[in-house]
Design an enzyme around this catalytic site. Structure first.
Site, mmCIF file in Angstrom:
data_model
loop_
_atom_site.group_PDB
_atom_site.id
_atom_site.type_symbol
_atom_site.label_atom_id
_atom_site.label_comp_id
_atom_site.label_asym_id
_atom_site.label_seq_id
_atom_site.Cartn_x
_atom_site.Cartn_y
_atom_site.Cartn_z
ATOM 1 C CE LYS A 107 2.376 1.718 1.044
ATOM 2 N NZ LYS A 107 1.932 0.376 0.721
ATOM 3 C CB SER B 26 2.322 -1.534 3.890
ATOM 4 O OG SER B 26 1.245 -1.420 2.993
#
Length: 147
Positions: free
Chosen positions: A104, A67
């Site tokens: 993230k 990701s």
């Protein structure tokens, strides 16, 4: 070990009880023409002192998943995470959300926090008051294995 958004992080704290001194080429390593570096091998570097500024609040984490590939964080990379640093917009952070760790980029806009993947396959995650959420630490360094 926790899983969220196809991302797994193994989190562990470094044991910095002793120094590990390694040879260091201070003048840099040429990516063009070779340079004679044997004269510089008498110097040394301790990676703990170089990379870890706050030992009591520093942890390692290994990236699992894809990701964050567009930010240069690939599966298997080792992250150095400092829990003492203040989170701010656009920093890459290890977050704890709804019982799981994820890494993230954080986006803060008008009292909202978004967790943004760096891979177009994943949608941003809006953090709401319904989430059990904490920014656990800020990623300061990525160590890559090139083999």
């Amino acid at each position: 070990m926790r899983v969220i958004s196809n991302q797994i992080l193994e989190i562990f704290q470094p044991k910095i009880e002793k120094s590990t001194i390694l040879p260091f080429i201070k003048e840099g390593i040429s990516a063009g023409f070779p340079s004679p570096a044997d004269d510089f091998l008498d110097l040394s570097i301790d990676l703990n002192q170089e990379l870890i500024k706050h030992p009591s609040t520093t942890f390692y984490g290994r990236v699992r998943g894809d990701s964050m590939i567009n930010a240069g964080l690939n599966d298997g990379d080792l992250l150095i995470i400092d829990k003492s640093l203040e989170p701010s917009n656009n920093k890459i952070a290890v977050c704890f959300i709804d019982g799981e760790f994820t890494v993230k980029r954080i986006a803060i806009a008008k009292d909202k926090i978004w967790l943004v993947a760096e891979n177009e396959k994943y949608q941003p995650i809006l953090v709401t008051e319904d989430n059990d959420f904490m920014i656990w630490g800020i990623v300061t360094t990525v160590i890559k294995n090139v083999m």
